[in-house]
Write a protein that holds these residues in place. Sequence first.
Motif, mmCIF file in Angstrom:
data_model
loop_
_atom_site.group_PDB
_atom_site.id
_atom_site.type_symbol
_atom_site.label_atom_id
_atom_site.label_comp_id
_atom_site.label_asym_id
_atom_site.label_seq_id
_atom_site.Cartn_x
_atom_site.Cartn_y
_atom_site.Cartn_z
ATOM 1 N N PRO A 1 37.092 38.892 43.953
ATOM 2 C CA PRO A 1 36.908 38.877 45.412
ATOM 3 C C PRO A 1 35.451 38.637 45.803
ATOM 4 O O PRO A 1 35.205 37.955 46.802
ATOM 5 C CB PRO A 1 37.346 40.267 45.862
ATOM 6 C CG PRO A 1 38.070 40.853 44.739
ATOM 7 C CD PRO A 1 37.635 40.168 43.498
ATOM 8 N N LEU A 2 34.509 39.168 45.043
ATOM 9 C CA LEU A 2 33.103 38.945 45.401
ATOM 10 C C LEU A 2 32.817 37.451 45.478
ATOM 11 O O LEU A 2 32.197 36.968 46.415
ATOM 12 C CB LEU A 2 32.166 39.602 44.378
ATOM 13 C CG LEU A 2 31.954 41.111 44.506
ATOM 14 C CD1 LEU A 2 31.037 41.618 43.406
ATOM 15 C CD2 LEU A 2 31.367 41.463 45.869
ATOM 16 N N TYR A 3 33.306 36.709 44.501
ATOM 17 C CA TYR A 3 33.063 35.268 44.482
ATOM 18 C C TYR A 3 33.663 34.592 45.709
ATOM 19 O O TYR A 3 32.984 33.841 46.410
ATOM 20 C CB TYR A 3 33.658 34.659 43.209
ATOM 21 C CG TYR A 3 33.605 33.158 43.169
ATOM 22 C CD1 TYR A 3 32.407 32.495 42.939
ATOM 23 C CD2 TYR A 3 34.757 32.394 43.371
ATOM 24 C CE1 TYR A 3 32.359 31.119 42.904
ATOM 25 C CE2 TYR A 3 34.711 31.013 43.329
ATOM 26 C CZ TYR A 3 33.515 30.371 43.103
ATOM 27 O OH TYR A 3 33.462 29.005 43.067
ATOM 28 N N TYR A 4 34.935 34.902 46.010
ATOM 29 C CA TYR A 4 35.590 34.219 47.126
ATOM 30 C C TYR A 4 35.112 34.746 48.480
ATOM 31 O O TYR A 4 34.961 33.985 49.427
ATOM 32 C CB TYR A 4 37.112 34.326 46.991
ATOM 33 C CG TYR A 4 37.633 33.469 45.856
ATOM 34 C CD1 TYR A 4 37.738 32.087 46.005
ATOM 35 C CD2 TYR A 4 37.982 34.021 44.627
ATOM 36 C CE1 TYR A 4 38.183 31.279 44.963
ATOM 37 C CE2 TYR A 4 38.434 33.227 43.580
ATOM 38 C CZ TYR A 4 38.528 31.855 43.765
ATOM 39 O OH TYR A 4 38.956 31.060 42.724
ATOM 40 N N ASP A 5 34.854 36.069 48.568
ATOM 41 C CA ASP A 5 34.462 36.635 49.869
ATOM 42 C C ASP A 5 33.012 36.320 50.225
ATOM 43 O O ASP A 5 32.701 36.069 51.386
ATOM 44 C CB ASP A 5 34.663 38.157 49.864
ATOM 45 C CG ASP A 5 36.140 38.518 49.721
ATOM 46 O OD1 ASP A 5 36.981 37.618 49.905
ATOM 47 O OD2 ASP A 5 36.441 39.685 49.421
ATOM 48 N N LEU A 6 32.112 36.330 49.235
ATOM 49 C CA LEU A 6 30.708 36.047 49.552
ATOM 50 C C LEU A 6 30.542 34.619 50.066
ATOM 51 O O LEU A 6 29.656 34.341 50.870
ATOM 52 C CB LEU A 6 29.815 36.277 48.320
ATOM 53 C CG LEU A 6 29.597 37.728 47.924
ATOM 54 C CD1 LEU A 6 28.703 37.835 46.699
ATOM 55 C CD2 LEU A 6 28.988 38.515 49.071
ATOM 56 N N ARG A 7 31.413 33.717 49.622
ATOM 57 C CA ARG A 7 31.362 32.354 50.156
ATOM 58 C C ARG A 7 31.658 32.362 51.645
ATOM 59 O O ARG A 7 31.042 31.661 52.428
ATOM 60 C CB ARG A 7 32.361 31.461 49.425
ATOM 61 C CG ARG A 7 31.902 31.097 48.029
ATOM 62 C CD ARG A 7 32.579 29.863 47.535
ATOM 63 N NE ARG A 7 34.034 29.982 47.606
ATOM 64 C CZ ARG A 7 34.873 29.160 47.001
ATOM 65 N NH1 ARG A 7 34.409 28.156 46.290
ATOM 66 N NH2 ARG A 7 36.171 29.331 47.089
#
Lengths: 320, 277
Positions: free
Chosen positions: B125-131
């Motif tokens: 989620p960090l990867y997808y949400d930080l985008r």
Amino acid sequence: MTKIIHGGGRATVPPATPRLPRIRPKRPRGPARRPVARTGTPLLFLAPGLALVVAFVVLPVLHTLYLSFFHWDGVTPGSWAGLANYRAILDDPELRALFTHSLVLIVFYAAIPIAAGLLLTSLLGRTRVRGMTAYRVVLFLPQAVSLVVVAVAWQWMYAQDGVVNQLLSLAGAHSRTAWLGSFTWALPAIGLIGSWLLSGLCMVLFLAGVQRIDPALYDAARVDGAGAWQEFRHVTLPGLRPELAVALTLTVVAALRSFDVVYVLTKGGPGTATSVPGLAIFQRAFTNGQVGSAAALAVVLTVLIFMVTALITRISGEGR
Amino acid sequence: MNAVVTRTKARAGTHAVLLLFSAVALLPFVSILLISLYPHDQAISGLALPHSLDFGNYADAWTTGNFAALSKSSGIVTACVVPLTSLVSVLNGYVFGTMNFRFKTPLFYLFLIGLVMPFEATIIPLYYDLREFGLANTYPGLILPETALYLSFGTLWMRAHFLTAQRPVIEAAQMEGAGPWTILWRILLPGARPAITTMMALFTVWSWNEFLLALVLAQAPDVQTAPAGLASFVGEHTTDTSGLAAAAVIVTIPVLVVYVLLQRSFIQGIASGGVKG
């Protein structure tokens, strides 16, 4: 642990509990109001940490759990998967192999280093060694170095012209094996890097622990006529219980979490000979478009690590 | 055989065993250090001294291998993560170590999750949400998640320290009218310096060496960190063993300095359960 009910006069605090902050002479207040400041202050101080943990740990973990119930490629809208991603971990041989490989790594990451640490401890006993600080710095060095650097170093150790083959040839066993390219040897080769990485840690831990054991126990054992082995078995080993628990937790979790070294050296290959959960999560989530499956693997891995940690803590806590 | 001889032999045996284990621990590092100094025209084989020392590999890695920029990024991230995480850990440890309040235990457990939880549990989620939030491939987008994850250890560590703080000292200060803020900074912090040093040594090494988070959250060249850069170097320069070795040494030097200077603190910290990797 005492809880202070704020606002009301019903707050009952056992007399032994220190009161914080006790007196604020500048603002005299009724006793009923004082606890308000007590809950306000802790929350104010915790606010930055709470914000960070909620935003970057708690919510992402919940989001991972949510994603694990979907089929999603990371780009187009996902579809509900129910428990399919979890069932696949039980049914799909490729996914099951990830955890079999983890088990193999546990032997190398946990069993060998702990055995090495105990061996050294039994050899050295309680003698104070001159220059121990220097030995400790060297033995502990792998803990401070980036695992990517460790992987680069070992890539060369395992190369065809590398140091491992050179040493084997010196010992009379001529070898040209490319260890990391071999279906048979790649996984044990990765495992040995873990053994190398964590042995020094276990040695330093146990050598420090053994100094802490009450000398009277050794004297008593000697009076009872205990031999070196019995002394080790009945005094040293029980005395090292806390250190053993720490070492076991650290090493087993390191084995379950192994990613860096595998990613740099083999990317799971040859074939899937060295695939581990951490690597599969990365590949499925960020290159193969199987985000739901990656999330389910992450959840299972997390639960496994929690269980292992709880189990070791419980076992080591018994009889203390 | 008299007692003195026996003792001397035992001592020699002890050193022999320790030297053997030390040699094994150092062997991989010595071998890449040697390789990094090989001149380009010499074939590399096993553990052997180069004919002449060639520091050109370091110059190449630093400039063409881009390790100047990679080291700068790592330095920026580490320089932000260490003070930020330390400050928040001190605040958390102070609260959990000296105060009583409602929901103390559940809140404490909330902070401890990160101690056991693998980074894999949050990285997707960090990867997808930080985008979504425009934080992907920025320094804060790596610094904040690192801080949050290291905070678990920091909170536990500082709490353990503040639990040992003298109650009477705190209470006396309260009698004088000192508020919690003053008590922390003026009275407790000076005594906490060794504990804070240990914690900062660990954070420095963890942050500099951080791999998975950096690999996923900072992929753009201008924010990529040294370990992630080194990992991609492995794929691109499979034939240039000397260049790769030199790059690996460059990545190691900063943490090596911290480790040697603060080895006592560092070992003590790891031995009490602080391992991230």
